[in-house]
Design a protein around this motif. Structure first.
Motif: not given
Length: 620
Positions: A452-466
């Motif tokens: 339902s697109k109700q889940a809010t994405l809390r995006k932040q810079p993330t180190d992929i390898v870590e």
């Protein structure tokens, strides 16, 4: 040539000329007959009156001359009578005879006919006159075919005795009279011929003025019938023909406007039929296809030429009885699937079409055909099937632990609480099944929020390898216990990416958990990261050397509650929603996920995320 003349006489112009000339001819004939008859009657009456007047005068003189026999024997008296007759009447073609009481001719006005003097006149009119009958007149035709008028009049003594002493016999030729009548007739005929000639000329001119506009209207009507609306009929006056020309020009303009509007509507309809998502088929009253749009041809896998003219039941590959029920309204719609066969691909056999019929009625004629609408309801049917399966799976997944809990609760209630070891084991089972239901409900709620697109994405810079190394650390205990080798591989240049760390961690945990469950002891699990060729996407891969997934199950592996080995998956604590949640998380980030597997070799799950580097928008 004869055909051309016949065609001319069938034209309005010829008819008008003929009618006009005939009217004038009939009128002149009626006038001529009346005029000639009146003139002939008048001339004849005048001629007769002149003879009557002459006879009256002569009878008076002859009566004085013929009083006595002694006078008749006197030669001097006869000469005087003869002289008087010659001098009194000198008309051409007229002969006067004076006859005594015995019928003997005493004298005649025609010198060449003197031999009859002294002879007896035996004509009937003379005898009647000697008998005292006054009206003795007739018309005769002599041996020379000359018409003559004969008049006999009694002669009285003109004294107190007033006896008949003789008779006058007058023969007058009517040749000059009839010659005059014939001359008048010739003059009349000549005048009538001249009048008819002038009338014909005037008729041609008049007919031309009437028929020429009609010809122009006819010519323009032919052009309009051929689709040429450019010309206009010239308006030559304000009379009826001029009004007709104006009305025709107005009709042409209105017809052109109507045809233009009709063409626009046809183009709109054709465009709608061509581009609409539903298939449309039109049939006649016999069920023959007369119109089919492109979408219907694609749905039924036929071309337009192959569809038109076919029976609708044959085209739809359904029994004729069903078509009759649809047309009559006994059925509202039916579902069909194109028959798999030559020219049909495997995936086309899964297509589901909804077919509905709408009868077309025309006033006074009943049903004249049908409109058949084809709707591709494959997705709806799949969704409906998925919904039914989802409800059934949820019910089954919840019923199993609830049944277990109920059984153990009843066992505890029946006396198992009195045995501490058995009660502790039963309580542990109840706790495990409760936690399993909690996980199931939690996953369902999470999946519902993602849908339902109700889940809010809390995006932040993330180190992929870590992030990948943290995943390995979380599962290090399981790796050591199973002897599984875990590796992290990352391509150079992958730095921080703006993502929802919690969601991606859940996704990776799910994938790594599945890898650990289905990888035998001593196996290998590899987590890798790489960039796409365009450097716009980062690819994260979880690869194992486990049992793998059969090819027949790969297409349905992301469906909710789908398990390859249902008994084993349930025993391992899975809900069957992990990969569905993983797909929704990846889609929420704008990426995609795919799975590759080979039975008894291993499985590789790769998901791609868009590269949103540090400095971009950090949250949504």
């Amino acid at each position: 040539m004869k055909w051309g003349i016949g065609r001319f006489f069938r034209t309005i112009q010829a008819k008008l000329i003929i009618i006009y000339v005939l009217l004038i001819l009939i009128a002149m004939q009626l006038i001529g007959v009346y005029f000639v008859s009146s003139m002939k009657h008048s001339l004849t009456n005048n001629f007769t009156k002149d003879l009557q007047t002459t006879a009256e005068l002569m009878s008076i003189y002859a009566g004085q001359t013929l009083k006595g026999e002694e006078m008749l024997e006197n030669e001097r008296t006869l000469e005087e009578l003869n002289t008087y007759v010659h001098s009194f009447f000198n008309m051409n073609g007229v002969e006067i005879q004076v006859i005594d009481a015995t019928g003997k001719v005493l004298t005649t006005s025609v010198q060449s006919n003197m031999e009859i003097v002294g002879r007896k006149n035996t004509e009937t009119v003379v005898n009647r006159a000697l008998q005292g009958i006054r009206d003795n007149q007739q018309v005769i035709i002599d041996e020379d075919n000359v018409r003559k008028q004969v008049l006999a009049k009694p002669v009285f003594s003109n004294d107190k005795n007033n006896k008949i002493v003789g008779a006058l016999y007058i023969v007058a030729s009517m040749k000059e009279l009839y010659a005059t009548i014939e001359g008048i007739n010739r003059i009349f005929v000549s005048g009538m011929a001249i009048a008819l000639g002038l009338t014909a000329v005037l008729g041609i001119i008049l007919a031309h003025t009437i028929t020429q506009p009609i010809k122009e209207i006819t010519k323009q009507a032919t052009k309009v019938a051929e689709g040429n609306f450019a010309g206009q009929v010239p308006v030559l006056g304000t009379d009826e023909i001029g009004q007709l020309s104006e009305a025709f020009n107005y009709m042409t303009r209105r017809l052109q406007e109507a045809l233009n509007a009709n063409e626009e509507e046809k183009e709109k309809l054709a465009s709608i039929l061509t581009n609409m998502s539903d298939g449309v088929v039109s049939t006649d009253e016999n069920g023959k296809v007369i119109l089919v749009n492109r979408r219907a041809c694609k749905m039924l896998d036929v071309d337009t030429e192959g569809a038109e003219g076919r029976n609708i039941a044959d085209l739809l590959r359904v029994p004729m009885s069903q078509v009759e029920q649809l047309v009559s309204g006994q059925l509202n719609w039916i579902l069909i699937s194109p028959v798999e066969g030559e020219g049909h691909a495997q995936e086309e056999s899964d297509t589901v079409l909804r077919v509905s019929f709408t009868p077309v009625h025309r006033r006074g004629e009943g049903m004249t055909g049908s409109i058949v609408v084809l709707q591709d309801v494959t997705e709806q049917e799949k969704l409906e099937q998925s919904r039914r399966e989802f409800v059934a799976n949820v019910s089954h997944e919840l019923r199993t632990p609830l049944t277990t809990i109920k059984s153990y609760v009843e066992a505890l209630d029946d006396g198992a609480l009195e045995e501490p070891q058995l009660a502790e084991r039963f309580v542990g089972v109840i706790r495990d099944e409760s936690e399993r239901m909690i996980r199931l409900v939690t996953d369902l709620l999470h999946l519902s929020r993602l849908d339902s697109k109700q889940a809010t994405l809390r995006k932040q810079p993330t180190d992929i390898v870590e992030m990948l190394e943290d995943v390995v650390d979380r599962f290090s205990f399981q790796f050591r216990n199973r002897g599984i080798v875990a590796k992290v591989e990352a391509e150079d240049g992958i730095g921080n990416v703006v993502i929802d760390r919690d969601q991606i961690d859940q996704l990776l945990d799910n994938l790594v958990s599945n890898a650990v469950k289905y990888t035998p002891d001593g196996g290998e699990v590899t987590l890798s990261a790489s960039l796409s060729e365009t450097k716009q996407m980062v690819h994260l891969t979880v690869k194992d050397t486990g049992m793998g997934i059969p090819k027949k199950d790969l297409e349905r592996i992301f469906e909710r509650f789908y398990r390859v080995d249902k008994a084993r998956s349930r025993n391992m604590g899975g809900t069957g929603l992990g990969l569905s949640i993983a797909r929704e998380i990846v889609r929420a980030h704008g990426g995609d996920i795919r799975i590759e597997s080979e039975w008894n070799v291993g499985t590789q799950v790769t998901f791609s995320l868009p590269m949103t580097f540090e400095g971009s928008e950090a949250s949504e």
